[in-house]
Design a protein around this motif. Structure first.
Motif, PDB file in Angstrom:
ATOM      1  N   MET A   5       0.831  -1.211   0.000  1.00 14.52           N
ATOM      2  CA  MET A   5       0.000   0.000   0.000  1.00 14.52           C
ATOM      3  C   MET A   5       0.862   1.255   0.000  1.00 14.52           C
ATOM      4  O   MET A   5       0.536   2.264  -0.626  1.00 14.52           O
ATOM      5  N   ARG A   6       1.994   1.205   0.737  1.00 12.30           N
ATOM      6  CA  ARG A   6       2.893   2.372   0.756  1.00 12.30           C
ATOM      7  C   ARG A   6       3.446   2.635  -0.638  1.00 12.30           C
ATOM      8  O   ARG A   6       3.583   3.775  -1.070  1.00 12.30           O
ATOM      9  N   ILE A   7       3.779   1.557  -1.361  1.00 14.11           N
ATOM     10  CA  ILE A   7       4.288   1.695  -2.730  1.00 14.11           C
ATOM     11  C   ILE A   7       3.210   2.279  -3.639  1.00 14.11           C
ATOM     12  O   ILE A   7       3.467   3.131  -4.479  1.00 14.11           O
ATOM     13  N   MET A   8       1.940   1.803  -3.424  1.00 18.40           N
ATOM     14  CA  MET A   8       0.828   2.294  -4.234  1.00 18.40           C
ATOM     15  C   MET A   8       0.647   3.797  -4.088  1.00 18.40           C
ATOM     16  O   MET A   8       0.271   4.497  -5.021  1.00 18.40           O
ATOM     17  N   ARG A   9       0.911   4.311  -2.869  1.00 16.16           N
ATOM     18  CA  ARG A   9       0.735   5.737  -2.627  1.00 16.16           C
ATOM     19  C   ARG A   9       1.742   6.567  -3.423  1.00 16.16           C
ATOM     20  O   ARG A   9       1.477   7.696  -3.776  1.00 16.16           O
ATOM     21  N   SER A  10       2.924   6.001  -3.649  1.00 14.40           N
ATOM     22  CA  SER A  10       3.987   6.777  -4.283  1.00 14.40           C
ATOM     23  C   SER A  10       4.096   6.526  -5.787  1.00 14.40           C
ATOM     24  O   SER A  10       4.752   7.259  -6.493  1.00 14.40           O
ATOM     25  N   LYS A  11       3.410   5.443  -6.309  1.00 18.66           N
ATOM     26  CA  LYS A  11       3.506   5.113  -7.729  1.00 18.66           C
ATOM     27  C   LYS A  11       2.117   5.012  -8.332  1.00 18.66           C
ATOM     28  O   LYS A  11       1.152   4.642  -7.672  1.00 18.66           O
ATOM     29  N   ARG A  33     -14.252  -2.788   0.687  1.00 22.17           N
ATOM     30  CA  ARG A  33     -14.082  -4.178   0.269  1.00 22.17           C
ATOM     31  C   ARG A  33     -13.091  -4.275  -0.898  1.00 22.17           C
ATOM     32  O   ARG A  33     -12.249  -5.168  -0.954  1.00 22.17           O
ATOM     33  N   ILE A  34     -13.187  -3.332  -1.831  1.00 25.11           N
ATOM     34  CA  ILE A  34     -12.257  -3.312  -2.978  1.00 25.11           C
ATOM     35  C   ILE A  34     -10.829  -3.087  -2.483  1.00 25.11           C
ATOM     36  O   ILE A  34      -9.884  -3.748  -2.923  1.00 25.11           O
ATOM     37  N   SER A  35     -10.672  -2.167  -1.523  1.00 26.66           N
ATOM     38  CA  SER A  35      -9.355  -1.849  -0.972  1.00 26.66           C
ATOM     39  C   SER A  35      -8.716  -3.074  -0.331  1.00 26.66           C
ATOM     40  O   SER A  35      -7.537  -3.367  -0.555  1.00 26.66           O
ATOM     41  N   ALA A  36      -9.509  -3.806   0.447  1.00 29.71           N
ATOM     42  CA  ALA A  36      -8.993  -4.992   1.132  1.00 29.71           C
ATOM     43  C   ALA A  36      -8.662  -6.113   0.139  1.00 29.71           C
ATOM     44  O   ALA A  36      -7.642  -6.801   0.272  1.00 29.71           O
ATOM     45  N   ALA A  37      -9.529  -6.300  -0.861  1.00 26.53           N
ATOM     46  CA  ALA A  37      -9.342  -7.398  -1.814  1.00 26.53           C
ATOM     47  C   ALA A  37      -8.122  -7.169  -2.713  1.00 26.53           C
ATOM     48  O   ALA A  37      -7.359  -8.100  -2.997  1.00 26.53           O
ATOM     49  N   LEU A  38      -7.932  -5.946  -3.167  1.00 26.65           N
ATOM     50  CA  LEU A  38      -6.843  -5.650  -4.114  1.00 26.65           C
ATOM     51  C   LEU A  38      -5.610  -5.040  -3.435  1.00 26.65           C
ATOM     52  O   LEU A  38      -4.610  -4.758  -4.105  1.00 26.65           O
ATOM     53  N   LYS A  39      -5.698  -4.838  -2.101  1.00 29.31           N
ATOM     54  CA  LYS A  39      -4.592  -4.269  -1.332  1.00 29.31           C
ATOM     55  C   LYS A  39      -4.148  -2.918  -1.889  1.00 29.31           C
ATOM     56  O   LYS A  39      -2.963  -2.657  -2.134  1.00 29.31           O
ATOM     57  N   VAL A  40      -5.164  -2.080  -2.123  1.00 27.74           N
ATOM     58  CA  VAL A  40      -4.943  -0.717  -2.614  1.00 27.74           C
ATOM     59  C   VAL A  40      -5.560   0.237  -1.587  1.00 27.74           C
ATOM     60  O   VAL A  40      -6.658  -0.035  -1.076  1.00 27.74           O
ATOM     61  N   PRO A  41      -4.875   1.326  -1.245  1.00 32.40           N
ATOM     62  CA  PRO A  41      -5.454   2.263  -0.267  1.00 32.40           C
ATOM     63  C   PRO A  41      -6.864   2.694  -0.666  1.00 32.40           C
ATOM     64  O   PRO A  41      -7.157   2.887  -1.857  1.00 32.40           O
ATOM     65  N   LYS A  42      -7.739   2.845   0.323  1.00 26.07           N
ATOM     66  CA  LYS A  42      -9.135   3.195   0.083  1.00 26.07           C
ATOM     67  C   LYS A  42      -9.243   4.527  -0.650  1.00 26.07           C
ATOM     68  O   LYS A  42     -10.085   4.703  -1.538  1.00 26.07           O
ATOM     69  N   SER A  43      -8.356   5.477  -0.283  1.00 29.92           N
ATOM     70  CA  SER A  43      -8.389   6.800  -0.925  1.00 29.92           C
ATOM     71  C   SER A  43      -8.041   6.687  -2.412  1.00 29.92           C
ATOM     72  O   SER A  43      -8.603   7.409  -3.245  1.00 29.92           O
ATOM     73  N   THR A  44      -7.151   5.756  -2.748  1.00 29.81           N
ATOM     74  CA  THR A  44      -6.779   5.543  -4.153  1.00 29.81           C
ATOM     75  C   THR A  44      -7.946   4.944  -4.919  1.00 29.81           C
ATOM     76  O   THR A  44      -8.219   5.329  -6.066  1.00 29.81           O
ATOM     77  N   VAL A  45      -8.632   3.989  -4.290  1.00 27.39           N
ATOM     78  CA  VAL A  45      -9.817   3.383  -4.905  1.00 27.39           C
ATOM     79  C   VAL A  45     -10.847   4.462  -5.215  1.00 27.39           C
ATOM     80  O   VAL A  45     -11.402   4.532  -6.326  1.00 27.39           O
ATOM     81  N   ALA A  46     -11.116   5.329  -4.246  1.00 31.19           N
ATOM     82  CA  ALA A  46     -12.100   6.398  -4.424  1.00 31.19           C
ATOM     83  C   ALA A  46     -11.690   7.341  -5.538  1.00 31.19           C
ATOM     84  O   ALA A  46     -12.523   7.777  -6.350  1.00 31.19           O
ATOM     85  N   SER A  47     -10.390   7.674  -5.607  1.00 32.36           N
ATOM     86  CA  SER A  47      -9.886   8.608  -6.622  1.00 32.36           C
ATOM     87  C   SER A  47     -10.033   8.024  -8.025  1.00 32.36           C
ATOM     88  O   SER A  47     -10.458   8.719  -8.953  1.00 32.36           O
ATOM     89  N   ILE A  48      -9.739   6.721  -8.185  1.00 30.75           N
ATOM     90  CA  ILE A  48      -9.832   6.077  -9.499  1.00 30.75           C
ATOM     91  C   ILE A  48     -11.294   6.000  -9.953  1.00 30.75           C
ATOM     92  O   ILE A  48     -11.617   6.257 -11.123  1.00 30.75           O
ATOM     93  N   ILE A  49     -12.196   5.653  -9.029  1.00 35.53           N
ATOM     94  CA  ILE A  49     -13.629   5.562  -9.374  1.00 35.53           C
ATOM     95  C   ILE A  49     -14.187   6.938  -9.716  1.00 35.53           C
ATOM     96  O   ILE A  49     -14.968   7.091 -10.675  1.00 35.53           O
ATOM     97  N   LEU A  50     -13.779   7.967  -8.985  1.00 33.10           N
ATOM     98  CA  LEU A  50     -14.231   9.327  -9.256  1.00 33.10           C
ATOM     99  C   LEU A  50     -13.772   9.780 -10.646  1.00 33.10           C
ATOM    100  O   LEU A  50     -14.534  10.378 -11.409  1.00 33.10           O
ATOM    101  N   LYS A  51     -12.532   9.469 -10.976  1.00 28.99           N
ATOM    102  CA  LYS A  51     -11.993   9.832 -12.292  1.00 28.99           C
ATOM    103  C   LYS A  51     -12.757   9.105 -13.398  1.00 28.99           C
ATOM    104  O   LYS A  51     -13.075   9.674 -14.453  1.00 28.99           O
TER     105      LYS A  51
END
Length: 346
Positions: A5-11, A33-51
């Motif tokens: 998740m830390r890597i996801m935040r920076s890349k 649930r998406i964040s936990a399943a794909l091991k992606v920060p919740k804020s990143t999930v929200a940002s991608i869906i919003l985009k």
């Protein structure tokens, strides 16, 4: 938070992963649930869906920003200038850039060259080698690659060096790519010369260092012969080399003078057939560097103290260091062969 998740935040996430996030969202899964399943920060999930909702795509969109001051054409032109002259200065490069109609600054040019793998580095000082010198070095390397380690251990290495009380080494920068420090265009040619605060003659073998002699006044062939007469066999005896050692010296005019050759011949000294302009083959050069670093750390205040400290530090060099340097001789020869007789990294 996991390492992933830390890597996801920076890349930036791969498009395939962004598509999976949107697919799960469309199937009715929540952000948590998406964040936990794909091991992606919740804020990143929200940002991608919003985009995705806003632009209808998960592709990376063009980002706003100031256009580059140096065009790709301008950068390629600077690289060409450096290939023609690796010693060109930043100011000269900027002048070339202006002549091409580019309004880039020195820092912009430097950053562009870094992107091309070129960095400003101090040019290495290397002896000036002619085609004749390189041919002789190649022949020497081919001949002595066959020597055994026992034979190399019987070599009695010698050289002179100068040590200044307060020395300053001049530097010059050169543009080059990593791993090209010793390529001919990236080096500064030097010729061997004497002088300095004190001049020293030293010798060593795989068994350790031996005598270090301070040279009074101007060095000449007669003085060199006297040094050999007073120190050569005594040092060889201390190192337990016996009488069947091979004496190494470079081709300085004092070493090849008639009276020197005569003394060596009369005393049945076997000489190593040394090629001109080849300090990189002589492991004593590394001992000189060790000595100068050690002396510098002790900060001698006058020439008498400088000489005393030099002799003390010379005797302190461990035998293991000498063994290691002599053992490096085959690698030095291989480097000469690889460089086709040109200067090596040693």
């Amino acid at each position: 938070m996991s390492e992933q998740m830390r890597i996801m935040r920076s890349k930036e996430l791969p498009k395939e992963l962004r598509d999976r996030i949107v697919a799960r969202h469309r199937s009715g899964q929540g952000y948590k649930r998406i964040s936990a399943a794909l091991k992606v920060p919740k804020s990143t999930v929200a940002s991608i869906i919003l985009k995705w909702k806003k632009f209808g795509t998960t592709r990376t969109l063009p980002r706003p920003g100031r256009p580059a001051k140096l065009s790709n054409r301008g950068r390629r032109a600077l690289v060409r200038e450096i290939k023609k002259n690796p010693k060109i200065t930043v100011a000269e490069l900027q002048r070339c850039s202006r002549e091409m109609g580019e309004s880039s600054t020195k820092s912009t040019n430097t950053a562009a060259l870094h992107q091309s793998g070129l960095y400003g580095r101090v040019a290495r000082r290397k002896p000036l080698l002619s085609a004749r010198h390189m041919k002789a070095r190649l022949e020497f390397a081919k001949k002595h690659m066959k020597d055994s380690q026992t034979t190399r251990n019987k070599i009695f290495w010698s050289d002179e060096t100068k040590i200044e009380l307060f020395g300053v080494n001049s530097k010059r920068y050169v543009w080059r790519k990593p791993g090209t420090a010793h390529h001919l265009p990236n080096t500064i040619s030097t010729v061997k010369h004497g002088g300095g605060s004190i001049m020293l003659w030293g010798c060593f073998s795989a068994a350790g260092t031996e005598r270090l002699v301070a040279i009074e006044g101007k060095m000449n062939a007669a003085k060199y012969r006297d040094i050999l007469e007073e120190n050569l066999f005594q040092s060889a005896q201390e190192l337990r080399l016996g009488r069947r050692f091979t004496f190494q010296q470079d081709n300085d005019p004092k070493h090849t003078a008639k009276i020197t050759k005569e003394w060596l011949r009369n005393n049945s000294v076997t000489i190593l057939d040394w090629p001109n302009q080849s300090p990189d083959l002589n492991p004593i050069e590394h001992l000189w560097r060790d000595l100068k670093m050690a002396v510098h750390q002790r900060s001698p205040s006058n020439l008498t103290e400088l000489e005393r400290i030099c002799k003390e530090e010379w005797q302190r060099i461990p035998k293991s260091r000498c063994e290691k340097l002599v053992a490096s001789f085959p690698r030095r020869l291989m480097a000469v062969l690889a460089q086709k007789g040109a200067s090596t990294q040693y």
